[in-house]
Design an enzyme around this catalytic site. Sequence first.
Site, mmCIF file in Angstrom:
data_model
loop_
_atom_site.group_PDB
_atom_site.id
_atom_site.type_symbol
_atom_site.label_atom_id
_atom_site.label_comp_id
_atom_site.label_asym_id
_atom_site.label_seq_id
_atom_site.Cartn_x
_atom_site.Cartn_y
_atom_site.Cartn_z
ATOM 1 N N HIS A 64 1.684 3.506 -10.288
ATOM 2 C CA HIS A 64 2.308 2.475 -9.436
ATOM 3 C C HIS A 64 3.809 2.358 -9.706
ATOM 4 O O HIS A 64 4.383 1.269 -9.625
ATOM 5 C CB HIS A 64 1.631 1.118 -9.634
ATOM 6 C CG HIS A 64 0.174 1.114 -9.294
ATOM 7 N ND1 HIS A 64 -0.286 1.027 -7.997
ATOM 8 C CD2 HIS A 64 -0.931 1.209 -10.083
ATOM 9 C CE1 HIS A 64 -1.617 1.052 -8.005
ATOM 10 N NE2 HIS A 64 -2.026 1.171 -9.254
ATOM 11 N N ASN A 137 -5.975 -2.997 -4.589
ATOM 12 C CA ASN A 137 -5.493 -1.842 -3.842
ATOM 13 C C ASN A 137 -5.718 -2.069 -2.353
ATOM 14 O O ASN A 137 -6.388 -3.028 -1.956
ATOM 15 C CB ASN A 137 -6.226 -0.560 -4.271
ATOM 16 C CG ASN A 137 -5.740 -0.014 -5.603
ATOM 17 O OD1 ASN A 137 -4.574 -0.126 -5.948
ATOM 18 N ND2 ASN A 137 -6.650 0.583 -6.354
#
Length: 532
Positions: A64, A137
């Site tokens: 990320h 997510n």
Amino acid sequence: MSKELYANSKDDAVYSTSFGVPFPHHPYSAQRAGPTGPLLLQDTYLIDALAHFDRERIPERVVHAKGGGAHGYFEVTDDLSDITYAEPFQKAGYKCPVTVRFSTVGGERGSADSARDPRGFSIKHRTDWGNWDMVANNTPIFFIRDPIKFPHFIHTQKRDPQTNLGAGPDASHFWNYLTQNPESLHQITYMFGDRGTPDGWRHMNGYSGHTFKFISKEGKITYTQFHYITDQGVKNLSAEKAGELAGANPDSSQQDLFEAIDNGDYPSWTVYVQTMTPEQAEKFRYSILDLTKVWSHKEFPLRKVGKFVLNKNADNYFEEIEQVAFSPSNLPNGLEASADPVLQSRLFSYPDTHRHRLGPNFNQLPVNQPRTFQKGSGCPFLAGNFQRDGNMAINNQGNRPNYLSTIRPIQSVSVPDEDFKSTHNYTGVVTKKMEDESLSVQTEEAKKHDEKIWEGASYIYVSGIQDIDAEQPRALYEKVYDDAAKARFIENVVGHASSIKQPGLKEQVAKYFGQINDDLGQKVAKGLGVSY
């Protein structure tokens, strides 16, 4: 830059050194031994500026790394007081500030926002009772259900140890891993579909993926998953457009979000939960602890909770977005982690990476600090503990004793507690009677639902593949995707896997998708130019 910054160009600050003393000379100047002489060591202004510059970069997130975000608020519209005593969900109308960060998963910090990849979707709720982080997510499932596989899979997304090349020239690592771990098929079927390249962060949903537990005031367990449905509508990019943006504007999603908020077009998401009783979980066809599976909406319908709105851009990206630290272990009382092994591993992994990236006191940074630690915040209590010192201790809690002390005993509360005014302390000797009473209460609670995470000897365990692992990706491909979507899916898979250089792996990729059905396997094989 924001419109406000352009409109208000006056800066009230006086140019000063890092120790706060005004610098009376030109900011470009340096002390030298004469106009053409060498620099002087006594020029602490220059040395301080260069030394700080040398240390401006902190480690990027190992996953990320590329992302952006904004601030806003979360508001409860429908209470959940019947299934949880968690304070934020007790009354409709409750509102708290949030910081949200969106991201890709595998790419580096300079990678493209439009890459075919899951998107991180993390929300820090600064509630009146402490921080609650939802680290989600944009896909309801994931590649793995065994936690040790996570570093293995992520390594396939990183640069080759020898060539230092990414997966573009040779996707062998990526597909080699997937074909050995077919539980990934559901996520891959989702990711290589249209939703694998969302048209910016505003036009995608978010999902907890993991199962959590709501605990009622009576101690009853309700399993839950969270859904964040975009109010802007889901929009996706074609593979061609995503590739075009990767070259022309790799920060396209960040730009889209920033400019929308700057123009007063505040994005929002409606928050829902899916719930399941322990009895339903025991009869459910799939394990509720399996991150590669979804719950049927027909069988377990969405229940509305509230919404969150993003209405403020960060004034300083590094301070407010790069330093924000989300941890799935940050949960309010009344909301707990399930025994999902991947979630359990993340309870450790996320705070640990923040300690590495930001230091042991990362929760004291303004963007991360719980409001309960701030005097005058309006929270029902002031938080305190015995954590002290370490690098960058911003709030070291004054002269409060740094151990459980009878000199100035810190107060405790029991939960649930409506006003947090019924305090007690745990100072003094713990007697055998107190130990027995505590064990007795916990034993009775455990009888309400037998949910033993640890029983007897430990097991070395890795999940095995079963026929049912192909059921949900098969349903997604056969029943959700129309003919045009199926064609795009095959084109996306073939386009990505065509760069494979490992001999025989393309055939394995075709067999991998053949687990959904033979027709799909044959079409992938034909696209890759191999036999099936």
